[in-house]
Design a protein around this motif. Structure first.
Motif, mmCIF file in Angstrom:
data_model
loop_
_atom_site.group_PDB
_atom_site.id
_atom_site.type_symbol
_atom_site.label_atom_id
_atom_site.label_comp_id
_atom_site.label_asym_id
_atom_site.label_seq_id
_atom_site.Cartn_x
_atom_site.Cartn_y
_atom_site.Cartn_z
ATOM 1 N N LYS A 39 36.207 57.011 28.387
ATOM 2 C CA LYS A 39 37.114 57.590 29.119
ATOM 3 C C LYS A 39 38.750 56.986 28.726
ATOM 4 O O LYS A 39 39.055 55.994 28.349
ATOM 5 C CB LYS A 39 37.232 57.547 30.657
ATOM 6 N N LYS A 40 39.545 58.094 28.607
ATOM 7 C CA LYS A 40 41.032 57.743 28.417
ATOM 8 C C LYS A 40 41.677 58.049 29.685
ATOM 9 O O LYS A 40 41.575 59.153 30.164
ATOM 10 C CB LYS A 40 41.610 58.528 27.173
ATOM 11 N N VAL A 41 42.398 57.015 30.097
ATOM 12 C CA VAL A 41 43.083 56.911 31.293
ATOM 13 C C VAL A 41 44.790 57.147 31.092
ATOM 14 O O VAL A 41 45.322 56.473 30.286
ATOM 15 C CB VAL A 41 42.658 56.174 32.138
ATOM 16 N N GLY A 42 45.365 57.839 32.072
ATOM 17 C CA GLY A 42 46.471 58.127 31.977
ATOM 18 C C GLY A 42 47.309 57.612 33.366
ATOM 19 O O GLY A 42 46.522 57.868 34.606
ATOM 20 N N ILE A 43 48.243 56.589 33.579
ATOM 21 C CA ILE A 43 48.871 56.267 34.708
ATOM 22 C C ILE A 43 50.312 56.668 34.629
ATOM 23 O O ILE A 43 51.073 56.235 33.640
ATOM 24 C CB ILE A 43 48.837 54.911 34.873
ATOM 25 N N ILE A 44 50.657 57.460 35.572
ATOM 26 C CA ILE A 44 52.106 57.836 35.804
ATOM 27 C C ILE A 44 53.005 57.113 36.591
ATOM 28 O O ILE A 44 52.601 56.881 38.057
ATOM 29 C CB ILE A 44 52.134 59.451 36.350
ATOM 30 N N GLY A 45 53.831 56.508 36.023
ATOM 31 C CA GLY A 45 54.575 55.481 36.769
ATOM 32 C C GLY A 45 54.285 54.141 36.762
ATOM 33 O O GLY A 45 52.951 53.719 36.986
ATOM 34 N N LEU A 46 55.093 53.275 36.284
ATOM 35 C CA LEU A 46 54.664 51.774 36.129
ATOM 36 C C LEU A 46 55.759 51.051 37.142
ATOM 37 O O LEU A 46 56.478 50.670 36.864
ATOM 38 C CB LEU A 46 55.178 51.373 34.695
ATOM 39 N N GLY A 47 55.215 50.958 38.317
ATOM 40 C CA GLY A 47 55.705 50.427 39.541
ATOM 41 C C GLY A 47 54.786 49.684 40.199
ATOM 42 O O GLY A 47 53.408 49.087 39.459
ATOM 43 N N GLY A 48 54.889 49.350 41.775
ATOM 44 C CA GLY A 48 53.921 48.396 42.315
ATOM 45 C C GLY A 48 52.471 49.047 42.466
ATOM 46 O O GLY A 48 51.620 48.330 42.382
ATOM 47 N N LEU A 49 52.562 50.333 42.413
ATOM 48 C CA LEU A 49 50.993 50.997 42.226
ATOM 49 C C LEU A 49 50.740 51.039 40.808
ATOM 50 O O LEU A 49 49.415 50.771 40.268
ATOM 51 C CB LEU A 49 51.113 52.374 42.747
ATOM 52 N N GLY A 50 51.542 51.728 39.973
ATOM 53 C CA GLY A 50 51.065 51.794 38.504
ATOM 54 C C GLY A 50 50.684 50.449 37.719
ATOM 55 O O GLY A 50 49.884 50.660 36.838
ATOM 56 N N HIS A 51 51.344 49.657 38.138
ATOM 57 C CA HIS A 51 51.010 48.235 37.347
ATOM 58 C C HIS A 51 49.343 47.804 37.571
ATOM 59 O O HIS A 51 48.968 47.357 36.766
ATOM 60 C CB HIS A 51 51.914 47.322 37.632
ATOM 61 N N PHE A 52 49.138 48.299 38.907
ATOM 62 C CA PHE A 52 47.713 47.802 39.334
ATOM 63 C C PHE A 52 46.658 48.950 38.554
ATOM 64 O O PHE A 52 45.755 48.562 37.910
ATOM 65 C CB PHE A 52 47.376 48.051 40.672
ATOM 66 N N GLY A 53 47.337 50.215 38.355
ATOM 67 C CA GLY A 53 46.284 51.141 37.767
ATOM 68 C C GLY A 53 46.082 50.517 36.392
ATOM 69 O O GLY A 53 44.901 50.808 35.883
ATOM 70 N N VAL A 54 47.035 50.187 35.441
ATOM 71 C CA VAL A 54 46.810 49.895 34.317
ATOM 72 C C VAL A 54 45.749 48.813 34.242
ATOM 73 O O VAL A 54 44.816 49.104 33.311
ATOM 74 C CB VAL A 54 48.169 49.271 33.557
ATOM 75 N N MET A 55 46.149 47.566 34.927
ATOM 76 C CA MET A 55 45.069 46.636 34.883
ATOM 77 C C MET A 55 43.471 46.798 35.495
ATOM 78 O O MET A 55 42.773 46.444 34.817
ATOM 79 C CB MET A 55 45.638 45.503 35.748
ATOM 80 N N TRP A 56 43.613 47.790 36.310
ATOM 81 C CA TRP A 56 42.051 48.201 36.998
ATOM 82 C C TRP A 56 41.426 48.992 35.732
ATOM 83 O O TRP A 56 40.408 48.995 35.499
ATOM 84 C CB TRP A 56 42.188 49.241 38.130
ATOM 85 N N ALA A 57 42.155 50.090 35.121
ATOM 86 C CA ALA A 57 41.500 50.782 34.004
ATOM 87 C C ALA A 57 40.963 50.019 33.011
ATOM 88 O O ALA A 57 39.855 50.120 32.449
ATOM 89 C CB ALA A 57 42.500 52.044 33.624
ATOM 90 N N LYS A 58 42.065 48.964 32.568
ATOM 91 C CA LYS A 58 41.404 48.209 31.598
ATOM 92 C C LYS A 58 40.348 47.279 32.115
ATOM 93 O O LYS A 58 39.249 47.006 31.324
ATOM 94 C CB LYS A 58 42.752 47.062 31.268
ATOM 95 N N MET A 60 47.053 43.392 46.708
ATOM 96 C CA MET A 60 45.564 44.452 46.413
ATOM 97 C C MET A 60 45.178 45.254 47.520
ATOM 98 O O MET A 60 44.441 46.281 47.122
ATOM 99 C CB MET A 60 44.600 43.442 45.884
ATOM 100 N N LEU A 61 45.538 44.655 48.883
ATOM 101 C CA LEU A 61 44.895 45.320 49.840
ATOM 102 C C LEU A 61 45.338 46.587 50.132
ATOM 103 O O LEU A 61 44.717 47.518 51.173
ATOM 104 C CB LEU A 61 44.873 44.335 51.117
ATOM 105 N N CYS A 62 46.393 47.170 49.607
ATOM 106 C CA CYS A 62 46.987 48.498 49.738
ATOM 107 C C CYS A 62 47.261 48.957 48.407
ATOM 108 O O CYS A 62 46.796 49.957 48.004
ATOM 109 C CB CYS A 62 47.957 48.498 50.696
ATOM 110 N N GLY A 63 48.235 48.366 47.667
ATOM 111 C CA GLY A 63 48.789 48.693 46.276
ATOM 112 C C GLY A 63 47.619 48.716 45.596
ATOM 113 O O GLY A 63 47.562 49.673 44.575
ATOM 114 N N GLY A 64 46.890 47.642 45.365
ATOM 115 C CA GLY A 64 45.670 47.400 44.223
ATOM 116 C C GLY A 64 44.567 48.668 44.729
ATOM 117 O O GLY A 64 44.248 49.295 44.060
ATOM 118 N N ILE A 65 44.073 48.705 46.143
ATOM 119 C CA ILE A 65 43.261 49.738 46.502
ATOM 120 C C ILE A 65 43.407 50.960 45.979
ATOM 121 O O ILE A 65 42.639 52.144 45.796
ATOM 122 C CB ILE A 65 42.359 49.271 47.638
ATOM 123 N N THR A 66 44.686 51.190 46.379
ATOM 124 C CA THR A 66 45.095 53.001 46.135
ATOM 125 C C THR A 66 44.765 53.298 44.684
ATOM 126 O O THR A 66 44.607 54.486 44.636
ATOM 127 C CB THR A 66 46.573 52.747 46.661
#
Length: 361
Positions: A183-202, A163-169
């Motif tokens: 709000k409706k949020v899109g995350i482009i790419g489901l990888g090390g960064l993208g998987h965090f993006g999905v969880m944070w948005a939710k 979370m200290l880099c991938g998560g905070i990014t």
């Protein structure tokens, strides 16, 4: 003159390091100052930045390197000028380890854009010494950028480190640009960064979270992480039109020079914002400006997050039960971990566990 301290760590000595050829040997940390903290490293996440650096992808490599900037461990030495950490505390360090501390940006909690930004590795400390990272038994870091992790007991160290880099990014732009109810949020790419993006948005309460990927091969993972649907750009030729003007915020973790950037813009609603966090080795792809200015859309960039951002992110994870999808490797097998990373087997963050220290924290 007193001898310099030496630590033991996994050192990248030439370009073959990117393929899993780190060498375990002594290296010199920065010279001790009373503003520093020595950390007995128990966990260190593996970030794409590590491999970009070892390969010389972003700039000419300056070997030797000890990479790793998702560091968790135990404070074993605390400088007399450090007041928020004591010996024995669980602590963490992200991708930034220092700044000037006195400019307009540092004084407004925007230290990530300070002209004297110091990276946790691949950088030079303010005293002129080389910065070295966390693929090691110990790390020495300016105390101002060491995060006390005691307030977040619900997050195991193995899950916290990435979370200290991938998560905070991904957390920082989602929070800054208003991901949340309505709000409706899109995350482009489901990888090390993208998987965090999905969880944070939710976790932030977005009405809808959409993953944009080339195929639906990770659709089950996306939905398990909390995504409501997946747009597969290779499988649906009319996707820019079909899903056009449907998203308020897009966080783009992709870094391909051939990605369809213009079409990504078309997914934004009028006044929406696309935030680029993926960092390519070379240039971004060419794109057409019409979708940008015809609907008053915006493009922004975002680099990691401040210490305030990190603490807010960790509190959210602690309270909401956000859990990294972590793939653990013993730190002694770091070269195997790099090879797995290069084969895209992380799914979704590799974490190195220093087994001789992990049981102490």
């Amino acid at each position: 003159m007193a001898a310099r301290d030496t630590f033991l760590g996994w050192v990248g000595k030439d370009v073959t390091a990117k393929d899993g050829n780190l060498v375990f040997e002594e290296f010199e940390p920065k010279r001790w100052e009373e503003t520093d903290v020595d950390i007995e490293v128990s966990h260190c996440g593996m970030c794409g930045s590590d491999i970009h650096t070892l390969s010389g992808g972003w700039h000419k490599a300056e070997y030797p390197y000890v990479v790793g900037h998702e560091i968790v461990g135990r404070a074993i030495r605390v400088g007399s000028k450090v007041t928020h950490i004591k010996v024995g505390d669980r602590v963490g360090v992200g991708a930034q380890s220092d700044s000037c501390g006195d400019c307009e940006f540092c004084n407004s909690d925007n230290e990530t854009v300070c002209d004297k930004f110091v990276q946790t590795f691949d950088s030079t400390h303010l005293n002129g010494d080389r910065a070295q990272g966390g693929y090691a038994d110990h790390a020495r870091v300016p105390g101002a950028f060491v995060i006390n992790l005691n307030p977040y007991p619900n997050i195991p160290s193995e899950l916290l480190a990435p979370m200290l880099c991938g998560g905070i990014t991904t957390f920082t732009p989602l929070k800054k640009y208003g991901a949340g109810p309505g709000k409706k949020v899109g995350i482009i790419g489901l990888g090390g960064l993208g998987h965090f993006g999905v969880m944070w948005a939710k976790a932030l309460g977005a009405d809808e979270v959409v993953v944009i990927s080339r195929s639906k091969s990770k659709e089950a993972d996306a939905k398990a992480l909390g995504a409501d649907r997946v747009i597969a750009t290779n499988d649906e030729p009319d996707w820019p039109t079909k899903y056009g003007s449907s998203l308020d915020i897009i966080v783009n973790t992709a870094d391909s020079p051939t990605m369809p950037f213009t079409d990504y813009l078309r997914l934004l609603r009028p006044l929406g914002t696309l935030v680029q966090v993926g960092a390519p080795d070379g240039n971004m792809p060419a794109w057409n400006g019409s979708p940008l200015f015809m609907k008053n859309r915006s493009i922004a960039g975002s680099l990691i997050g401040t210490r305030v951002d990190i603490r807010e992110m960790l509190q959210l994870a602690n309270d909401k039960g956000v859990k990294t999808w972590a793939n653990p490797f013993p730190m002694a097998k770091v070269n195997d971990a790099i090879k797995a990373f290069n084969r895209s087997e992380a799914r979704y963050r590799i974490v190195l566990i220093n087994e001789k220290h992990a049981q102490k924290i």
